[in-house]
Design a protein around this motif. Sequence first.
Motif, PDB file in Angstrom:
ATOM      1  N   GLY A 135       0.830  -1.204   0.000  1.00 21.47           N
ATOM      2  CA  GLY A 135       0.000   0.000   0.000  1.00 21.47           C
ATOM      3  C   GLY A 135       0.858   1.245   0.000  1.00 21.47           C
ATOM      4  O   GLY A 135       2.070   1.194  -0.222  1.00 21.47           O
ATOM      5  N   GLY A 136       0.237   2.378   0.252  1.00 19.61           N
ATOM      6  CA  GLY A 136       0.940   3.654   0.260  1.00 19.61           C
ATOM      7  C   GLY A 136       1.746   3.845   1.525  1.00 19.61           C
ATOM      8  O   GLY A 136       2.100   2.888   2.211  1.00 19.61           O
ATOM      9  N   ALA A 175     -10.707 -10.757   9.923  1.00 17.03           N
ATOM     10  CA  ALA A 175      -9.549  -9.872   9.823  1.00 17.03           C
ATOM     11  C   ALA A 175      -9.478  -9.234   8.442  1.00 17.03           C
ATOM     12  O   ALA A 175      -9.145  -8.048   8.304  1.00 17.03           O
ATOM     13  N   ASN A 176      -9.796 -10.016   7.424  1.00 14.57           N
ATOM     14  CA  ASN A 176      -9.823  -9.483   6.065  1.00 14.57           C
ATOM     15  C   ASN A 176     -10.818  -8.324   5.950  1.00 14.57           C
ATOM     16  O   ASN A 176     -10.510  -7.280   5.358  1.00 14.57           O
ATOM     17  N   TYR A 177     -11.990  -8.504   6.531  1.00 10.30           N
ATOM     18  CA  TYR A 177     -13.012  -7.449   6.450  1.00 10.30           C
ATOM     19  C   TYR A 177     -12.574  -6.211   7.228  1.00 10.30           C
ATOM     20  O   TYR A 177     -12.848  -5.074   6.818  1.00 10.30           O
ATOM     21  N   ARG A 178     -11.871  -6.403   8.323  1.00  8.50           N
ATOM     22  CA  ARG A 178     -11.360  -5.268   9.099  1.00  8.50           C
ATOM     23  C   ARG A 178     -10.402  -4.429   8.232  1.00  8.50           C
ATOM     24  O   ARG A 178     -10.487  -3.196   8.197  1.00  8.50           O
ATOM     25  N   ILE A 179      -9.500  -5.097   7.528  1.00  3.44           N
ATOM     26  CA  ILE A 179      -8.553  -4.383   6.668  1.00  3.44           C
ATOM     27  C   ILE A 179      -9.280  -3.706   5.512  1.00  3.44           C
ATOM     28  O   ILE A 179      -8.989  -2.563   5.150  1.00  3.44           O
ATOM     29  N   TYR A 180     -10.247  -4.411   4.927  1.00  2.00           N
ATOM     30  CA  TYR A 180     -11.012  -3.846   3.816  1.00  2.00           C
ATOM     31  C   TYR A 180     -11.767  -2.586   4.249  1.00  2.00           C
ATOM     32  O   TYR A 180     -11.803  -1.590   3.519  1.00  2.00           O
ATOM     33  N   ARG A 181     -12.351  -2.621   5.439  1.00  2.00           N
ATOM     34  CA  ARG A 181     -13.066  -1.451   5.945  1.00  2.00           C
ATOM     35  C   ARG A 181     -12.114  -0.274   6.160  1.00  2.00           C
ATOM     36  O   ARG A 181     -12.438   0.864   5.809  1.00  2.00           O
ATOM     37  N   LEU A 182     -10.958  -0.528   6.730  1.00  5.21           N
ATOM     38  CA  LEU A 182      -9.972   0.541   6.921  1.00  5.21           C
ATOM     39  C   LEU A 182      -9.571   1.145   5.578  1.00  5.21           C
ATOM     40  O   LEU A 182      -9.455   2.363   5.430  1.00  5.21           O
ATOM     41  N   SER A 183      -9.360   0.279   4.602  1.00  6.59           N
ATOM     42  CA  SER A 183      -8.971   0.733   3.268  1.00  6.59           C
ATOM     43  C   SER A 183     -10.061   1.561   2.611  1.00  6.59           C
ATOM     44  O   SER A 183      -9.787   2.517   1.884  1.00  6.59           O
ATOM     45  N   TYR A 187      -5.262   4.874   3.563  1.00  8.82           N
ATOM     46  CA  TYR A 187      -5.138   3.418   3.524  1.00  8.82           C
ATOM     47  C   TYR A 187      -5.739   2.811   2.259  1.00  8.82           C
ATOM     48  O   TYR A 187      -5.779   1.588   2.119  1.00  8.82           O
ATOM     49  N   LYS A 188      -6.197   3.641   1.342  1.00  2.69           N
ATOM     50  CA  LYS A 188      -6.873   3.150   0.144  1.00  2.69           C
ATOM     51  C   LYS A 188      -5.968   2.201  -0.641  1.00  2.69           C
ATOM     52  O   LYS A 188      -4.814   2.499  -0.911  1.00  2.69           O
ATOM     53  N   GLY A 189      -6.495   1.030  -0.986  1.00  4.89           N
ATOM     54  CA  GLY A 189      -5.768   0.058  -1.779  1.00  4.89           C
ATOM     55  C   GLY A 189      -4.794  -0.810  -1.014  1.00  4.89           C
ATOM     56  O   GLY A 189      -4.086  -1.620  -1.617  1.00  4.89           O
ATOM     57  N   GLY A 205      -7.632  -8.136   2.292  1.00  2.63           N
ATOM     58  CA  GLY A 205      -8.057  -6.753   2.424  1.00  2.63           C
ATOM     59  C   GLY A 205      -8.476  -6.093   1.130  1.00  2.63           C
ATOM     60  O   GLY A 205      -8.877  -4.925   1.135  1.00  2.63           O
ATOM     61  N   THR A 206      -8.399  -6.804   0.026  1.00  5.26           N
ATOM     62  CA  THR A 206      -8.710  -6.208  -1.275  1.00  5.26           C
ATOM     63  C   THR A 206     -10.175  -6.339  -1.665  1.00  5.26           C
ATOM     64  O   THR A 206     -10.609  -5.754  -2.648  1.00  5.26           O
ATOM     65  N   ALA A 207     -10.941  -7.114  -0.907  1.00  2.00           N
ATOM     66  CA  ALA A 207     -12.374  -7.309  -1.161  1.00  2.00           C
ATOM     67  C   ALA A 207     -13.042  -7.663   0.168  1.00  2.00           C
ATOM     68  O   ALA A 207     -12.372  -8.103   1.100  1.00  2.00           O
ATOM     69  N   PRO A 208     -14.379  -7.498   0.272  1.00  4.36           N
ATOM     70  CA  PRO A 208     -15.058  -7.791   1.545  1.00  4.36           C
ATOM     71  C   PRO A 208     -14.885  -9.236   1.995  1.00  4.36           C
ATOM     72  O   PRO A 208     -14.789  -9.512   3.188  1.00  4.36           O
ATOM     73  N   THR A 209     -14.888 -10.157   1.057  1.00  6.19           N
ATOM     74  CA  THR A 209     -14.575 -11.549   1.360  1.00  6.19           C
ATOM     75  C   THR A 209     -13.506 -12.007   0.375  1.00  6.19           C
ATOM     76  O   THR A 209     -13.424 -11.496  -0.744  1.00  6.19           O
ATOM     77  N   ILE A 210     -12.715 -12.940   0.777  1.00  7.02           N
ATOM     78  CA  ILE A 210     -11.571 -13.344  -0.029  1.00  7.02           C
ATOM     79  C   ILE A 210     -11.395 -14.853   0.099  1.00  7.02           C
ATOM     80  O   ILE A 210     -11.816 -15.457   1.088  1.00  7.02           O
TER      81      ILE A 210
END
Length: 238
Positions: free
Chosen positions: A36-37, A77-85, A91-93, A164-169
């Motif tokens: 990420g950035g 945890a994935n959804y937590r990261i996605y929401r932050l992004s 945090y975008k992307g 973290g790139t999608a709501p579910t992975i």
Amino acid sequence: MKWSQKTDVGKVRSGNEDSMCACPDIGLFAVADGMGGHKAGEIASSTALTYLEENLRDALKTSPDVGVTLQRIMQEANYRIYRLSSEYAEYKGMGTTVTAGLIIDKDLYLVHIGDSRAYLLRGDTITQLTDDHSLVAEMLRYGGITEEQAANHPQKNVLTRAMGTAPTIKFDFYQIKLQARDKILFCTDGLINHLKPEEIKLVVQSQPVLDNCLEELLKIALERGGLDNIAMVLVEIE
């Protein structure tokens, strides 16, 4: 069980976006490589492993199915990261790889996404337990390029799946029966890019002390350029 862990920023990057965790009380060991950035990769990888560590311990007390529980916590945890992004521009992307193992008795429950890896060292063999989720790895699997071409491909760091790139992975999940004296190495691509599996095996075989194994692996990776952050967790089954 014995274990050791080590991380290093390498010789090129200004910050360390790799994270790792070792929780021997529940048998959890993991590495993550963020992307990420500015500082976003660090946030993504640390968020993934912190959430896993904080929630898995209690979840295992009430759930009889270890594999299902591990995968559920990873999805959360994935959804937590996605929401932050999604909610914070800085945090975008962002996203992260995760390779996490839960060792209970002689069973290894392994959940994986991205291009970090887990290796099993048993006797005189080293086996890669995980598949890389990367563009180059897919090209290699389907015969589009050779191993030599893959090693120096300009798109070798392009991931096809990351947390973290999608709501579910979709995670890969494995359950492996372990034996006494097995060693499991969890590592990010900062190590893999500089050492071949056979070289890793020779280092681990030559160093009976786990801390010394990781010191030597790090030394070699840095001598060969240290082009990326490096995170390693090495576990030995007794």
